[in-house]
Scaffold this motif. Structure first.
Motif, PDB file in Angstrom:
ATOM      1  N   ALA A 108       7.279 -16.488 -11.445  1.00 23.79           N
ATOM      2  CA  ALA A 108       6.476 -17.633 -11.879  1.00 23.79           C
ATOM      3  C   ALA A 108       4.988 -17.322 -11.780  1.00 23.79           C
ATOM      4  CB  ALA A 108       6.823 -18.867 -11.043  1.00 23.79           C
ATOM      5  N   LEU A 109       4.574 -16.672 -10.688  1.00 24.16           N
ATOM      6  CA  LEU A 109       3.161 -16.323 -10.536  1.00 24.16           C
ATOM      7  C   LEU A 109       2.726 -15.318 -11.594  1.00 24.16           C
ATOM      8  CD1 LEU A 109       2.893 -16.146  -6.656  1.00 24.16           C
ATOM      9  CD2 LEU A 109       1.855 -17.862  -8.167  1.00 24.16           C
ATOM     10  N   LEU A 110       3.571 -14.345 -11.875  1.00 26.75           N
ATOM     11  CA  LEU A 110       3.249 -13.376 -12.925  1.00 26.75           C
ATOM     12  C   LEU A 110       3.136 -14.084 -14.273  1.00 26.75           C
ATOM     13  CD1 LEU A 110       2.746 -10.572 -14.054  1.00 26.75           C
ATOM     14  CD2 LEU A 110       5.236 -10.222 -14.092  1.00 26.75           C
ATOM     15  N   ASP A 111       4.077 -14.959 -14.585  1.00 31.07           N
ATOM     16  CA  ASP A 111       4.013 -15.705 -15.850  1.00 31.07           C
ATOM     17  C   ASP A 111       2.749 -16.556 -15.924  1.00 31.07           C
ATOM     18  OD1 ASP A 111       6.412 -14.607 -16.650  1.00 31.07           O
ATOM     19  OD2 ASP A 111       7.603 -16.400 -16.235  1.00 31.07           O
ATOM     20  N   GLY A 112       2.392 -17.202 -14.810  1.00 34.16           N
ATOM     21  CA  GLY A 112       1.172 -18.001 -14.777  1.00 34.16           C
ATOM     22  C   GLY A 112      -0.059 -17.139 -14.981  1.00 34.16           C
ATOM     23  N   TRP A 113      -0.073 -15.989 -14.313  1.00 29.08           N
ATOM     24  CA  TRP A 113      -1.182 -15.047 -14.461  1.00 29.08           C
ATOM     25  C   TRP A 113      -1.297 -14.590 -15.913  1.00 29.08           C
ATOM     26  CZ3 TRP A 113      -1.509  -9.896 -15.855  1.00 29.08           C
ATOM     27  CH2 TRP A 113      -2.707  -9.240 -15.554  1.00 29.08           C
ATOM     28  N   LEU A 114      -0.163 -14.250 -16.528  1.00 30.70           N
ATOM     29  CA  LEU A 114      -0.169 -13.807 -17.931  1.00 30.70           C
ATOM     30  C   LEU A 114      -0.653 -14.915 -18.872  1.00 30.70           C
ATOM     31  CD1 LEU A 114       3.144 -11.761 -18.028  1.00 30.70           C
ATOM     32  CD2 LEU A 114       0.819 -10.868 -18.371  1.00 30.70           C
ATOM     33  N   ALA A 115      -0.344 -16.159 -18.547  1.00 28.05           N
ATOM     34  CA  ALA A 115      -0.785 -17.287 -19.388  1.00 28.05           C
ATOM     35  C   ALA A 115      -2.301 -17.446 -19.354  1.00 28.05           C
ATOM     36  CB  ALA A 115      -0.105 -18.578 -18.935  1.00 28.05           C
ATOM     37  N   CYS A 116      -2.937 -16.945 -18.305  1.00 31.28           N
ATOM     38  CA  CYS A 116      -4.384 -17.143 -18.133  1.00 31.28           C
ATOM     39  C   CYS A 116      -5.213 -15.871 -18.264  1.00 31.28           C
ATOM     40  CB  CYS A 116      -4.650 -17.774 -16.767  1.00 31.28           C
ATOM     41  SG  CYS A 116      -3.957 -19.426 -16.599  1.00 31.28           S
ATOM     42  N   ALA A 117      -4.608 -14.716 -18.086  1.00 30.48           N
ATOM     43  CA  ALA A 117      -5.358 -13.453 -18.099  1.00 30.48           C
ATOM     44  C   ALA A 117      -5.801 -13.099 -19.518  1.00 30.48           C
ATOM     45  CB  ALA A 117      -4.485 -12.326 -17.544  1.00 30.48           C
ATOM     46  N   PRO A 118      -6.972 -12.487 -19.624  1.00 30.70           N
ATOM     47  CA  PRO A 118      -7.375 -11.974 -20.939  1.00 30.70           C
ATOM     48  C   PRO A 118      -6.358 -10.944 -21.426  1.00 30.70           C
ATOM     49  CG  PRO A 118      -9.209 -11.900 -19.382  1.00 30.70           C
ATOM     50  CD  PRO A 118      -7.974 -12.241 -18.597  1.00 30.70           C
ATOM     51  N   ARG A 119      -6.162 -10.897 -22.710  1.00 34.91           N
ATOM     52  CA  ARG A 119      -5.136 -10.011 -23.272  1.00 34.91           C
ATOM     53  C   ARG A 119      -5.333  -8.551 -22.871  1.00 34.91           C
ATOM     54  NH1 ARG A 119      -1.454 -10.392 -28.045  1.00 34.91           N
ATOM     55  NH2 ARG A 119      -0.667  -8.285 -28.210  1.00 34.91           N
ATOM     56  N   ALA A 120      -6.571  -8.076 -22.878  1.00 33.29           N
ATOM     57  CA  ALA A 120      -6.829  -6.672 -22.520  1.00 33.29           C
ATOM     58  C   ALA A 120      -6.402  -6.383 -21.080  1.00 33.29           C
ATOM     59  CB  ALA A 120      -8.305  -6.337 -22.716  1.00 33.29           C
ATOM     60  N   LEU A 121      -6.642  -7.313 -20.186  1.00 30.54           N
ATOM     61  CA  LEU A 121      -6.235  -7.145 -18.789  1.00 30.54           C
ATOM     62  C   LEU A 121      -4.710  -7.143 -18.675  1.00 30.54           C
ATOM     63  CD1 LEU A 121      -6.898  -6.905 -15.794  1.00 30.54           C
ATOM     64  CD2 LEU A 121      -7.116  -9.413 -15.729  1.00 30.54           C
ATOM     65  N   ALA A 122      -4.056  -8.046 -19.366  1.00 32.05           N
ATOM     66  CA  ALA A 122      -2.594  -8.116 -19.342  1.00 32.05           C
ATOM     67  C   ALA A 122      -1.992  -6.824 -19.918  1.00 32.05           C
ATOM     68  CB  ALA A 122      -2.100  -9.333 -20.110  1.00 32.05           C
ATOM     69  N   ASP A 123      -2.580  -6.331 -21.003  1.00 28.95           N
ATOM     70  CA  ASP A 123      -2.107  -5.074 -21.597  1.00 28.95           C
ATOM     71  C   ASP A 123      -2.237  -3.932 -20.609  1.00 28.95           C
ATOM     72  OD1 ASP A 123      -1.470  -6.393 -23.939  1.00 28.95           O
ATOM     73  OD2 ASP A 123      -3.236  -5.680 -25.046  1.00 28.95           O
ATOM     74  N   ARG A 124      -3.369  -3.842 -19.899  1.00 27.20           N
ATOM     75  CA  ARG A 124      -3.563  -2.782 -18.904  1.00 27.20           C
ATOM     76  C   ARG A 124      -2.544  -2.910 -17.772  1.00 27.20           C
ATOM     77  NH1 ARG A 124      -9.086  -4.047 -19.322  1.00 27.20           N
ATOM     78  NH2 ARG A 124      -9.095  -4.920 -17.227  1.00 27.20           N
ATOM     79  N   TYR A 125      -2.210  -4.131 -17.389  1.00 24.00           N
ATOM     80  CA  TYR A 125      -1.242  -4.349 -16.315  1.00 24.00           C
ATOM     81  C   TYR A 125       0.116  -3.758 -16.695  1.00 24.00           C
ATOM     82  CZ  TYR A 125       1.932  -6.778 -13.150  1.00 24.00           C
ATOM     83  OH  TYR A 125       2.900  -7.072 -12.234  1.00 24.00           O
ATOM     84  N   PHE A 126       0.523  -3.970 -17.927  1.00 28.64           N
ATOM     85  CA  PHE A 126       1.836  -3.486 -18.334  1.00 28.64           C
ATOM     86  C   PHE A 126       1.860  -1.989 -18.631  1.00 28.64           C
ATOM     87  CE2 PHE A 126       2.705  -8.006 -18.928  1.00 28.64           C
ATOM     88  CZ  PHE A 126       3.887  -8.084 -18.234  1.00 28.64           C
ATOM     89  N   LYS A 127       0.700  -1.410 -18.861  1.00 30.05           N
ATOM     90  CA  LYS A 127       0.640   0.039 -19.105  1.00 30.05           C
ATOM     91  C   LYS A 127       0.615   0.819 -17.806  1.00 30.05           C
ATOM     92  CE  LYS A 127      -1.436  -0.190 -23.632  1.00 30.05           C
ATOM     93  NZ  LYS A 127      -2.585   0.062 -24.477  1.00 30.05           N
ATOM     94  N   SER A 128       0.268   0.156 -16.712  1.00 30.76           N
ATOM     95  CA  SER A 128       0.170   0.874 -15.426  1.00 30.76           C
ATOM     96  C   SER A 128       1.505   0.989 -14.738  1.00 30.76           C
ATOM     97  CB  SER A 128      -0.816   0.197 -14.509  1.00 30.76           C
ATOM     98  OG  SER A 128      -0.428  -1.139 -14.235  1.00 30.76           O
TER      99      SER A 128
END
Length: 128
Positions: A108-128
């Motif tokens: 739930a926290l990850l989903d909430g974070w993804l709903a609010c994070a800038p797309r570039a930051l979210a993309d970097r999170y999934f690439k790491s």
């Protein structure tokens, strides 16, 4: 049973998440947008419960992507997740920390974070 301190620990693991305060309660944000916050019931909330039992224990509000996602989260987690009339039409769910599992809370926290994070930051999170 999860605690607010455990929420803080899980939220701090998310990139660029910061802890703050919202209406006198702890909250967690990314890019200036709150993705989770403590949400005790107001007097108005308690009146709306009427004779029904108001959930006890610490309550956390967590953002979701949209209203369809909200319905899916509520359907998948009927014991630890719920909503109240105050949140009608708003993309967030409430979480009973005394009932939620650590896995469900982390998701739930990850989903909430993804709903609010800038797309570039979210993309970097999934690439790491």
């Amino acid at each position: 049973m999860m605690t607010v301190d455990e929420v803080a620990l899980l939220a701090s693991e998310l990139p660029e998440a910061s802890e703050g305060e919202r209406y006198g309660n702890r909250s967690w944000s990314v890019a200036g947008k709150a993705f989770a916050w403590e949400r005790p019931f107001s007097k108005a909330d308690l009146r709306r419960f009427g004779e029904a039992f108001a959930p006890d224990g610490p309550i956390l509000a967590v953002r979701v992507l949209d209203l369809a996602d909200k319905e899916a989260v509520l359907a998948e987690n009927p014991h630890g997740f719920f909503t109240i009339p105050h949140f009608d039409g708003y993309p967030a769910v409430l979480v009973r920390l005394d009932l939620v599992t650590s896995t469900a809370l982390r998701e739930a926290l990850l989903d909430g974070w993804l709903a609010c994070a800038p797309r570039a930051l979210a993309d970097r999170y999934f690439k790491s």
